[in-house]
Motif scaffolding. Structure first.
Motif, mmCIF file in Angstrom:
data_model
loop_
_atom_site.group_PDB
_atom_site.id
_atom_site.type_symbol
_atom_site.label_atom_id
_atom_site.label_comp_id
_atom_site.label_asym_id
_atom_site.label_seq_id
_atom_site.Cartn_x
_atom_site.Cartn_y
_atom_site.Cartn_z
ATOM 1 N N GLY A 169 -1.287 0.245 5.715
ATOM 2 C CA GLY A 169 -2.592 -0.436 5.189
ATOM 3 C C GLY A 169 -2.767 -1.894 5.717
ATOM 4 O O GLY A 169 -3.949 -2.353 5.288
ATOM 5 N N THR B 104 -6.265 0.222 -1.195
ATOM 6 C CA THR B 104 -5.596 0.857 -0.279
ATOM 7 C C THR B 104 -4.228 1.694 -0.710
ATOM 8 O O THR B 104 -3.415 0.840 -1.402
ATOM 9 C CB THR B 104 -5.397 -0.090 0.959
ATOM 10 N N SER C 37 -1.075 4.243 1.134
ATOM 11 C CA SER C 37 -0.762 4.860 2.395
ATOM 12 C C SER C 37 0.383 5.817 1.693
ATOM 13 O O SER C 37 1.269 5.583 0.884
ATOM 14 C CB SER C 37 -0.083 3.733 3.388
ATOM 15 N N THR D 254 -3.467 6.636 5.517
ATOM 16 C CA THR D 254 -4.065 5.481 4.706
ATOM 17 C C THR D 254 -5.344 5.935 4.420
ATOM 18 O O THR D 254 -6.129 6.106 4.967
ATOM 19 C CB THR D 254 -3.852 4.217 5.502
ATOM 20 N N ASP E 67 0.797 -1.295 0.086
ATOM 21 C CA ASP E 67 -0.021 -0.011 0.057
ATOM 22 C C ASP E 67 0.978 1.214 -0.042
ATOM 23 O O ASP E 67 0.439 2.422 -0.197
ATOM 24 C CB ASP E 67 -1.017 -0.011 0.896
ATOM 25 N N ASP E 68 2.115 1.287 0.186
ATOM 26 C CA ASP E 68 2.829 2.555 0.300
ATOM 27 C C ASP E 68 3.020 3.197 -1.143
ATOM 28 O O ASP E 68 4.273 2.472 -1.519
ATOM 29 C CB ASP E 68 4.222 2.020 1.036
#
Lengths: 332, 332
Positions: free
Chosen positions: B153, B185, B187, B308, B135-136
């Motif tokens: 996330g 998602t 983040s 997030t 998710d990053d």
């Protein structure tokens, strides 16, 4: 300083708005921007429960608004008492006609402002009675208990008072239970690094690297001694050496243990201290009925931990067992 | 360094023992000291849900063991993957004969050890399928999503996967829901001060005072830029400028927002950032279905925040709404 805010003077306002926005399912605003209430409050037939205190201690104080806990909370500036007007408005927000228990901590500003607010409430026909937490056993000798500060033990006082009120107790019964809770409670804090109030921009007290301050207060109030930093086990021992003889807590007692971080100490380290504290209690024949470990009462980015014990009886156990749903304390 | 521990080499062991002691009502030990399980696990008829990761991220990962959440978790050294043996033992602890969903983060060590453990589990007759959180969105370009790290996330992935399993879904359905959760998602993290691994004794990366690192990873992995420290509002804007176009999140979307502190940033400041983030989302026509603000996924004493967003559909909403009772996440 690497801290995150907009204008230092508006930090409390900004925080309160964000808190309300994020937690609409539990808290609601009042006409006073410095007073938040449980969204169900005032609850018909229930004794109101109020607290208040300076900001910077999250989740205290507003995080303890919720089901079976506090009905309304007055928020002050960072590390400063709420105004008398804010306490009064919190009483109004919590009162359903059955009176209000104001359960707060022993600080000069809070004492003064609560006293004024109680008088004004009386003039409006709202009965308010108070319990003043003084659980910090390092802040004054036992024979000067009226000088002792209230620290993380306040959470257990709110838990008991909030539960008692939710169970249908009248104002005097809520006050009696909350008073018993705090009378059975002792805390001590150890600081390992100071905190910085953003408006100040640097620590307003010093804890030298590699040292720790035993008995430090939640705003950096001086402790009773400064020592080379001990191990986690040594810190657990030192805190219990102060707490256990003070009540005293003895073999056969059942207790709640609350170990809180002061803000920037990783929760991992708090569990390491807890492990030793639990071991010592077991060795002393003191039984842990329930424990809370985490950041329950902080001081901005201070490092260190506080340890709190509350001795239980059947009434207190029943109160501790009651579920709560607040931002800072959820219990099924 | 003013940190609290006994021996640096035993920090994880000491912490796990303290965690178990403090949270007996939810977690239980297994034969492997690096694997904890939900005290009810394995739950007959239910698909098992497992995660694992390095220590130092409390309440992640073990704080997400509990009712309607993870059944077992493998714990590694600080900031290091659990061993393959630990993942395998977590699979065994979670498996009730219906297979296990292993929902973990995209890091080289975790990928390798999970792969080995899945193969060994298969040889034992335990079917394990995986979802790898990535998710990053600051950790690699969108067209290299397989290189992106998993960060906070993961919590929403566990929430969805755990709920789906609790609602009776089979392994493939749990995997599909968890995959959808993380696919929806994004983040990003911003660091304002580095963290110190106690065994090292000093920060192993630098964030200069008065600066911030945008896109920093949970272990101090380099971000995408270093800038002068912005205001809380500026930080909210910068994080959303990275997150919103990446999925993209657009007007009419409903989202979960998770704003986590990195460890030492006071929760007060997190709410100030949240206030602005919520305002921006409202201005963009994006509706916040639920929000979580607090220290949900930390990096020891790092300062900063992560943001997030998860885009919702009806299935994900149902999963988010399901109550959970874990140390790090309680929801009525």
């Amino acid at each position: 300083m690497n801290r995150i805010f907009n204008k230092a003077d508006y930090m409390v306002e900004d925080m309160l708005k964000g808190f309300l926005e994020a937690n609409k399912d539990i808290v609601a605003p009042t006409e006073n921007p410095r007073v938040l209430k449980y969204k169900q409050a005032p609850i018909p037939g229930k004794t109101g429960v109020v607290t208040g205190g300076g900001s910077g201690h999250k989740p205290a104080f507003i995080g303890y608004i919720g089901m079976n806990l506090c009905d309304a909370v007055a928020a002050g500036e960072i590390f400063s008492s709420p105004t008398a007007a804010a306490f009064l408005d919190a009483f109004k927000a919590a009162d359903a006609g059955n009176g209000v228990a104001c359960l707060y901590g022993n600080y000069a500003g809070d004492n003064m402002n609560v006293r004024i607010a109680v008088r004004k409430a009386k003039a409006l026909g709202i009965t308010v009675k108070t319990v003043v937490a003084n659980d910090d056993c390092a802040s004054a000798p036992k024979d000067q208990a009226e000088k002792r500060r209230g620290v993380a033990g306040e959470i257990l006082m709110w838990k008991v008072g909030g539960a008692k009120a939710a169970m249908g107790a009248d104002l005097d019964q809520v006050i009696a239970a909350a008073q018993k809770a705090i009378d059975n409670t002792r805390s001590v804090g150890i600081g390992t690094a100071p905190c910085t109030i953003p408006a100040v921009g640097h620590p307003n007290f010093i804890i030298e690297d590699g040292t720790m301050e035993v008995g430090i207060g939640h705003h950096g109030e001086p402790g009773i001694k400064i020592e080379p930093l001990k191990s986690a086990d040594g810190i657990a021992e030192e805190m219990l050496d102060l707490i256990l003889p003070d009540l005293p807590y003895v073999s056969g007692d059942e207790v709640v243990v609350l170990l809180s971080g002061l803000g920037a100490t990783p929760v991992m380290e708090q569990y390491i201290v807890y492990k030793k504290a639990a071991q010592i209690l077991e060795d002393r024949g003191i039984s842990v009925y329930k424990s809370y470990v985490g950041n329950y009462f902080t001081s901005l980015d201070m490092m260190g931990v506080t340890l709190t014990l509350m001795k239980l009886d059947e009434e207190l156990k029943e109160c501790i067992d009651l579920p709560v749903n607040a931002v800072g304390l959820k219990q099924f």
